[in-house]
Design an enzyme around this catalytic site. Structure first.
Site, short mmCIF file in Angstrom:
data_model
loop_
_atom_site.label_atom_id
_atom_site.label_comp_id
_atom_site.label_asym_id
_atom_site.label_seq_id
_atom_site.Cartn_x
_atom_site.Cartn_y
_atom_site.Cartn_z
N ASP A 29 -7.66 -1.88 -7.86
CA ASP A 29 -6.37 -1.72 -7.18
C ASP A 29 -6.55 -0.95 -5.86
OD1 ASP A 29 -3.25 -1.59 -7.32
OD2 ASP A 29 -3.87 0.49 -7.04
N GLY A 68 3.16 2.30 -2.06
CA GLY A 68 4.52 2.22 -2.62
C GLY A 68 5.57 2.57 -1.58
N VAL A 81 0.86 -1.20 0.00
CA VAL A 81 0.00 0.00 0.00
C VAL A 81 0.89 1.24 0.00
CG1 VAL A 81 -1.82 1.28 1.19
CG2 VAL A 81 -1.73 -1.21 1.38
N LYS A 92 -6.11 -2.13 -1.67
CA LYS A 92 -5.30 -1.38 -0.71
C LYS A 92 -6.13 -0.94 0.51
CE LYS A 92 -2.11 0.14 -4.31
NZ LYS A 92 -1.87 1.22 -5.29
N GLY A 97 5.96 2.76 -8.57
CA GLY A 97 7.26 2.97 -9.20
C GLY A 97 8.27 1.99 -8.65
N GLY A 110 3.47 5.67 -19.50
CA GLY A 110 3.79 4.46 -18.73
C GLY A 110 3.15 4.42 -17.36
#
Lengths: 412, 412
Positions: free
Chosen positions: B196, B129, B127, B200, B298, B182
């Site tokens: 998604d 990142g 969760v 989380k 990322g 991206g």
């Protein structure tokens, strides 16, 4: 059952006792054991406390009690807090404190004693009140090289600056309101002169860079000279004025650390942190910018951070938390005169246009600011980034301008 | 030297290997021992990796190696990630994962196996990142009763909504840009439909409230139906539209959990979280609101959170971290039809003024919104807070209005 002692039943200390009482079940679930608040050290009496029978006026009752494994220090001030904490750690007791003055002055020594004794010395509550920041930097960001930390670390000054910005108050009026609301003390010097923020950025810098940075090595400016005119110019520039504690790593053994009011651009997450709230930005090489926001002070936010540290100590009675930094002689601190930043200048001249031309001739590229109802002869501009000593020298060369205010531009 | 294995050398996994290589010294300083990345499980070959000789295609090489104490799972997806993680935990190895799908689907079971084996199962990276959030909730806020968590948990949708808000793009155009940069996958469903974000918020809810909340119990709406008109009305109302994952504790055994686009007022800290950034607000009874902000995805941000968990596992090879929640049958989840919120409605009518009068007669007090260049017959308004089932029933009674958009008002 784990025995804990509390030293100092003031605002934060009484909050710790309150949370240990009201959140007993939640804490039991987290630890698997009951916390017994066995002793409370205070010179006063608190007959209405649920722990009224636990009070003592004698520090040795705590120091000599081998059952007490964790001691909470919420007395504040350096003495006798330092002596008491040192004695507890020396006897192998873990210590939790909310006392930023103590950690900023004696952190390296106390961490070292804790390490020798296989005890823990934790101080999450010393920075950012209830905002998690020490543990995130020390644990969650451990796989990062931190290059910079910048934050709004003092709620009192942030409240004052917010009132000046949004409600057009002058500094004195905003300070008076802060005092009436209980956000500022009667003697507000530690807050408004930046000393409180300085202690906190020192703690964060020591933690992130592994060497103790002492407050007396840090150039510290407060907010007492900020005027409504400066606030208006910051707005026309596209930002706000905030009291920022900032530390940047410049090289292997060189850090740039300062506490000063700064122009903060409105795209920065720190610009929208208002009132008594705190916000801290940590820049890691892997994570990029991470920002932590919340109440930086207050009884229960701060006390809840203390209790979280107590829980962590209890879970680590046998293993040590790896939290430490080395002592240092402050030699890695860049002299503030060599710190590079763009600068805001506000001043008066007989002829503002001529002064602008002169400033441009001296500084090279400058960006002139305007505001509504500026008095005749007022000039404000922003310079390019340069060393502070270079800035001061050049500013003195602009003979036609009498500078009244100089504020750093934060690159946040 | 501590032996670690990595399963899955994709985006996050290769980032983990990279950080273990580039941050070796920092990690050694934090742990006091060297981390040896002994095996990497992947079906592909990576001859240029500094760990090229550590690759294996056989899971049993990892499972059978008793030297391997910590296993990192960055394969993604449910299978075989679930089987592999379960096997590792069953053999007493600690496991670190970034796989939110896995944690949301099997967290309770895997935590239970970890507990039985005195191993750890950590998932900070699942969760937010690189944003510290799991550990802060679990450790720093342990002395709080958390009443609510709300967050912008998906960077892709936040990027799209930011482009729609600031640059007037339509959804399709913004999605296309996100794909070109991206930020969005070619099949963007998991992001734009909210799945998604749902995984989380389920993980955060399970952690904060101690019971596993499964994603299929959570009402989830995406952002595909948001139009430029809605964005304009949100602005005229005084806020923005964000995809919010929200969970509130309503009672001892009742939580209100949802993923949906919401109007967020501009005074909320979540309103200024733009682009691919994530932000998570945690409301504690002692701390008040604490907000965590940063890059929610990322390679390196996520990998650095994984490595921090690896460090924590290594420090706790003998003691267990207290991170766990019980399994549940989702019975504590309030049916979303009973969830109470104010609602935004946009629709068309032959006569907007008459439709407004009818809506007012049906809903009682409503707040009409306006925007520039609204087409003839368009009507937008905000209702008072009410149960969703009640709202739907009443909306159907406003016969003269054809509703085109319905969005919740976040009380953030």
């Amino acid at each position: 059952m784990i025995s804990v002692a509390l030293m100092g039943h003031g605002v934060v200390g009484s909050g710790v006792a309150e949370i240990l009482y009201t959140h007993k079940q939640k804490l039991f679930a987290a630890i698997g054991e009951e916390i017994d608040l066995k002793h409370i050290l205070d010179l006063r009496e608190f007959p209405d406390s649920p722990f009224a029978d636990r009070f003592t006026k004698d520090f040795n009752v705590i120091a000599d009690d081998i059952e007490v494994r964790v001691v909470v220090e919420t007395m504040g001030g350096l003495h006798p807090a330092y002596e008491f904490v040192k004695e507890c750690l020396s006897r192998g007791k873990s210590v939790v404190t909310s006392n930023k003055e103590l950690v900023a002055a004696y952190g390296a020594e106390l961490l070292s004693i804790a390490s020798q004794q296989s005890a823990n010395f934790l101080f999450e509550a010393s920075v950012g009140g209830g905002i998690p920041i020490i543990r995130p930097i020390n644990q969650c960001l451990v796989a990062n090289n931190v290059s910079e930390i910048a934050g709004i670390l003092n709620g009192t000054t942030n409240f004052i600056l917010t009132k000046m910005f949004y409600e057009g108050m002058g500094f004195d009026e905003a300070l008076k309101l802060a005092q009436e609301l209980g956000y500022a003390e009667r003697n507000p010097e530690a807050d408004v002169e930046g000393h409180d923020a300085c202690r906190k950025i020192c703690i964060l810098a020591s933690l992130a860079f592994g060497k103790h940075i002492y407050p007396d090595a840090v150039h510290t400016e407060g907010i007492t000279k900020i005027t409504a005119a400066d606030v208006a110019y910051a707005e026309s520039w596209g930002g706000v004025i905030k009291l920022i504690g900032s530390v940047k790593k410049l090289g292997r053994d060189c850090i740039d650390i300062i506490v000063a009011p700064m122009f903060v651009p409105s795209h920065s997450q720190l610009s929208s942190i208002d009132d008594v709230f705190n916000g801290i930005m940590v820049r890691g090489d892997c994570t990029g910018d991470v920002v932590f926001y919340g109440k930086g002070a207050g009884k229960l936010p701060t006390a809840s951070a203390v209790v979280a540290d107590v829980v962590d100590c209890i879970k680590h009675l046998k293993t040590r938390k790896y939290l430490s930094w080395a002592d240092s002689d402050n030699s890695s601190v860049l002299p503030y005169e060599q710190s590079v930043r763009a600068m805001y200048v506000r001043g008066v001249a007989d002829d503002a246009a001529a002064a602008y031309d002169e400033a441009k001739a001296v500084f090279g590229e400058i960006h002139r600011l305007s505001r509504e109802n500026a008095p005749q002869g007022e000039l404000a501009f922003i310079t390019e980034p340069m060393e502070f000593r270079c800035f001061e020298k050049r500013l003195a060369e602009v003979k036609s301008l009498k500078a009244e205010s100089v504020i750093r531009i934060g690159d946040l």
